[in-house]
Design a protein around this motif. Sequence first.
Motif, PDB file in Angstrom:
ATOM      1  N   GLN A   1      33.890  49.731  -6.935  1.00  0.00           N
ATOM      2  CA  GLN A   1      33.825  48.793  -8.058  1.00  0.00           C
ATOM      3  C   GLN A   1      34.635  49.301  -9.248  1.00  0.00           C
ATOM      4  O   GLN A   1      35.333  48.526  -9.920  1.00  0.00           O
ATOM      5  N   SER A   2      34.560  50.609  -9.502  1.00  0.00           N
ATOM      6  CA  SER A   2      35.330  51.189 -10.605  1.00  0.00           C
ATOM      7  C   SER A   2      36.828  51.055 -10.348  1.00  0.00           C
ATOM      8  O   SER A   2      37.607  50.725 -11.255  1.00  0.00           O
ATOM      9  N   LEU A   3      37.226  51.326  -9.122  1.00  0.00           N
ATOM     10  CA  LEU A   3      38.642  51.200  -8.769  1.00  0.00           C
ATOM     11  C   LEU A   3      39.105  49.754  -8.885  1.00  0.00           C
ATOM     12  O   LEU A   3      40.219  49.484  -9.340  1.00  0.00           O
ATOM     13  N   GLU A   4      38.254  48.821  -8.490  1.00  0.00           N
ATOM     14  CA  GLU A   4      38.586  47.405  -8.591  1.00  0.00           C
ATOM     15  C   GLU A   4      38.797  47.003 -10.043  1.00  0.00           C
ATOM     16  O   GLU A   4      39.727  46.261 -10.369  1.00  0.00           O
ATOM     17  N   LYS A   5      37.940  47.505 -10.927  1.00  0.00           N
ATOM     18  CA  LYS A   5      38.074  47.191 -12.349  1.00  0.00           C
ATOM     19  C   LYS A   5      39.378  47.744 -12.925  1.00  0.00           C
ATOM     20  O   LYS A   5      39.955  47.164 -13.846  1.00  0.00           O
ATOM     21  N   LEU A   6      39.817  48.870 -12.382  1.00  0.00           N
ATOM     22  CA  LEU A   6      41.065  49.486 -12.846  1.00  0.00           C
ATOM     23  C   LEU A   6      42.300  48.850 -12.191  1.00  0.00           C
ATOM     24  O   LEU A   6      43.428  49.221 -12.512  1.00  0.00           O
ATOM     25  N   GLY A   7      42.080  47.920 -11.268  1.00  0.00           N
ATOM     26  CA  GLY A   7      43.198  47.264 -10.588  1.00  0.00           C
ATOM     27  C   GLY A   7      43.785  48.079  -9.454  1.00  0.00           C
ATOM     28  O   GLY A   7      44.917  47.840  -9.031  1.00  0.00           O
ATOM     29  N   ILE A   8      43.027  49.057  -8.937  1.00  0.00           N
ATOM     30  CA  ILE A   8      43.492  49.911  -7.846  1.00  0.00           C
ATOM     31  C   ILE A   8      43.021  49.303  -6.527  1.00  0.00           C
ATOM     32  O   ILE A   8      41.844  49.423  -6.160  1.00  0.00           O
ATOM     33  N   ARG A   9      43.941  48.662  -5.813  1.00  0.00           N
ATOM     34  CA  ARG A   9      43.577  47.968  -4.574  1.00  0.00           C
ATOM     35  C   ARG A   9      44.405  48.419  -3.368  1.00  0.00           C
ATOM     36  O   ARG A   9      43.973  48.273  -2.238  1.00  0.00           O
ATOM     37  N   GLN A  10      45.584  48.960  -3.611  1.00  0.00           N
ATOM     38  CA  GLN A  10      46.477  49.344  -2.517  1.00  0.00           C
ATOM     39  C   GLN A  10      46.179  50.755  -2.003  1.00  0.00           C
ATOM     40  O   GLN A  10      46.150  50.996  -0.805  1.00  0.00           O
ATOM     41  N   LEU A  11      45.952  51.693  -2.916  1.00  0.00           N
ATOM     42  CA  LEU A  11      45.748  53.092  -2.532  1.00  0.00           C
ATOM     43  C   LEU A  11      44.359  53.296  -1.956  1.00  0.00           C
ATOM     44  O   LEU A  11      43.377  52.743  -2.459  1.00  0.00           O
ATOM     45  N   ASN A  12      44.272  54.113  -0.903  1.00  0.00           N
ATOM     46  CA  ASN A  12      42.958  54.454  -0.366  1.00  0.00           C
ATOM     47  C   ASN A  12      42.392  55.667  -1.104  1.00  0.00           C
ATOM     48  O   ASN A  12      43.057  56.269  -1.958  1.00  0.00           O
ATOM     49  N   ILE A  13      41.148  56.031  -0.777  1.00  0.00           N
ATOM     50  CA  ILE A  13      40.452  57.106  -1.490  1.00  0.00           C
ATOM     51  C   ILE A  13      41.205  58.427  -1.385  1.00  0.00           C
ATOM     52  O   ILE A  13      41.330  59.177  -2.364  1.00  0.00           O
TER      53      ILE A  13
ATOM     54  N   ALA B   1      26.881  55.175  -3.836  1.00  0.00           N
ATOM     55  CA  ALA B   1      27.933  55.908  -4.549  1.00  0.00           C
ATOM     56  C   ALA B   1      29.320  55.395  -4.151  1.00  0.00           C
ATOM     57  O   ALA B   1      30.212  55.259  -4.998  1.00  0.00           O
ATOM     58  N   THR B   2      29.481  55.115  -2.883  1.00  0.00           N
ATOM     59  CA  THR B   2      30.761  54.597  -2.405  1.00  0.00           C
ATOM     60  C   THR B   2      31.051  53.223  -3.008  1.00  0.00           C
ATOM     61  O   THR B   2      32.163  52.944  -3.452  1.00  0.00           O
ATOM     62  N   GLN B   3      30.036  52.381  -3.052  1.00  0.00           N
ATOM     63  CA  GLN B   3      30.205  51.056  -3.638  1.00  0.00           C
ATOM     64  C   GLN B   3      30.519  51.135  -5.127  1.00  0.00           C
ATOM     65  O   GLN B   3      31.350  50.378  -5.642  1.00  0.00           O
TER      66      GLN B   3
ATOM     67  N   ALA C   1      31.039  61.970  -5.729  1.00  0.00           N
ATOM     68  CA  ALA C   1      29.733  61.519  -5.247  1.00  0.00           C
ATOM     69  C   ALA C   1      29.895  60.701  -3.969  1.00  0.00           C
ATOM     70  O   ALA C   1      29.096  60.820  -3.026  1.00  0.00           O
ATOM     71  N   ALA C   2      30.918  59.889  -3.917  1.00  0.00           N
ATOM     72  CA  ALA C   2      31.167  59.087  -2.716  1.00  0.00           C
ATOM     73  C   ALA C   2      31.524  59.975  -1.535  1.00  0.00           C
ATOM     74  O   ALA C   2      31.077  59.743  -0.408  1.00  0.00           O
ATOM     75  N   HIS C   3      32.335  61.025  -1.781  1.00  0.00           N
ATOM     76  CA  HIS C   3      32.687  61.955  -0.711  1.00  0.00           C
ATOM     77  C   HIS C   3      31.435  62.654  -0.177  1.00  0.00           C
ATOM     78  O   HIS C   3      31.262  62.798   1.037  1.00  0.00           O
ATOM     79  N   SER C   4      30.572  63.107  -1.083  1.00  0.00           N
ATOM     80  CA  SER C   4      29.347  63.791  -0.676  1.00  0.00           C
ATOM     81  C   SER C   4      28.440  62.857   0.114  1.00  0.00           C
ATOM     82  O   SER C   4      27.835  63.246   1.117  1.00  0.00           O
ATOM     83  N   GLU C   5      28.360  61.630  -0.334  1.00  0.00           N
ATOM     84  CA  GLU C   5      27.532  60.640   0.351  1.00  0.00           C
ATOM     85  C   GLU C   5      28.059  60.352   1.750  1.00  0.00           C
ATOM     86  O   GLU C   5      27.290  60.261   2.716  1.00  0.00           O
ATOM     87  N   ASN C   6      29.367  60.237   1.871  1.00  0.00           N
ATOM     88  CA  ASN C   6      29.963  59.921   3.169  1.00  0.00           C
ATOM     89  C   ASN C   6      29.797  61.053   4.171  1.00  0.00           C
ATOM     90  O   ASN C   6      29.730  60.829   5.378  1.00  0.00           O
ATOM     91  N   LYS C   7      29.753  62.286   3.679  1.00  0.00           N
ATOM     92  CA  LYS C   7      29.555  63.432   4.573  1.00  0.00           C
ATOM     93  C   LYS C   7      28.142  63.465   5.152  1.00  0.00           C
ATOM     94  O   LYS C   7      27.933  63.922   6.270  1.00  0.00           O
ATOM     95  N   SER C   8      27.174  62.979   4.384  1.00  0.00           N
ATOM     96  CA  SER C   8      25.773  63.050   4.809  1.00  0.00           C
ATOM     97  C   SER C   8      25.283  61.772   5.465  1.00  0.00           C
ATOM     98  O   SER C   8      24.168  61.712   5.960  1.00  0.00           O
ATOM     99  N   MET C   9      26.134  60.713   5.468  1.00  0.00           N
ATOM    100  CA  MET C   9      25.730  59.426   6.033  1.00  0.00           C
ATOM    101  C   MET C   9      26.753  58.954   7.052  1.00  0.00           C
ATOM    102  O   MET C   9      27.948  59.229   6.940  1.00  0.00           O
ATOM    103  N   ALA C  10      26.247  58.245   8.081  1.00  0.00           N
ATOM    104  CA  ALA C  10      27.157  57.686   9.074  1.00  0.00           C
ATOM    105  C   ALA C  10      27.883  56.466   8.524  1.00  0.00           C
ATOM    106  O   ALA C  10      29.000  56.165   8.897  1.00  0.00           O
ATOM    107  N   SER C  11      27.227  55.770   7.576  1.00  0.00           N
ATOM    108  CA  SER C  11      27.814  54.573   6.992  1.00  0.00           C
ATOM    109  C   SER C  11      28.693  54.926   5.810  1.00  0.00           C
ATOM    110  O   SER C  11      28.475  55.933   5.122  1.00  0.00           O
TER     111      SER C  11
END
Length: 314
Positions: A286-298, A280-282, A265-275
């Motif tokens: 937040q889900s990644l933050e809860k899982l402790g994923i902070r170093q790896l990018n999307i 969806a991205t947020q 959903a975040a990928h789809s949102e980013n393709k259709s938005m300049a921001s």
Amino acid sequence: FFLSSFFQARYKLLPEAKDRLSFCQVQVELLEKFLVSVGKLVEAEMSECSSQRFCSFLCGVQYVSDIILEWAEQPFFLALSWKDESRMSSNLAVDDEQILDGVFKLAADGFASIKQNMLECMVEALLNDVRHHSKAYKDQKWVSFPSSQEVFQAEVSDAGCEMLTSLQHQLQLFQQRLPVKLFTPVWLHLAEALDQFLFEKVILKLHVNEGGAAQLQFDMTRNLISIFGTYSSKPDKHFKRVKESCALLTLLPGTAVLLMEELNAAHSENKSMASLDGSATQAARQSLEKLGIRQLNISHIDKVLAVRIDWPRK
């Protein structure tokens, strides 16, 4: 080098500053010649940078470097560096001006460069050993490991045992042969290089099932990272990419599916938005933050999740 030290003790007693400076220049020239000789000796040993002889050379280079830096901070040489310019400027050649710019700067920089090259050689030797053993580790049948619901033996895999035992042995040898001041940068740089290598060249190249993911996590977090626990109270902070990859690969199926949906959903949102700050991205962040994923990018997270072959996908 010791001749230079004896020479220095004698010319310090000269009454004229100009004479002291002239003899200082001779000392600097002796040090630079010694630097060239050491450089040639070290270069000849670079193919055996894990040997006792090479480690002894490194200790010698460190000793000389420390002494030169100690000299540079002595009031006697600081006084030479800050001589009265109005009296000296018309009498000094270019080489003299360079000496005044730091007295032992060229020699100190030269020995520092040799030391850095030697440390990098040691790290590369250790990393090459892991690269060699990682071939067998990657070739294991990662999709054939029994799932944790069936049976999971809490022991390092055979190929992993060979790789990690060799790494531990090599680190112990370096620890015995080097003082803490030299061994610390070796293991720190090695940890950083290993984290990148294991993530890019091992983990992302695998295809694992649930049992394979559990085995990978055990090998990496309970064995590899534990090896560095001997040298650090928090060894896991040096292996953030490996640790986060293992955490992603061992997610429960339902959690993994939800995360992949949020990322899509975040990928789809980013393709259709300049921001890049849509809802969806947020939510994905937040889900990644809860899982402790902070170093790896999307992008990295997508690749890691693709390593698991037994999760349902749309």
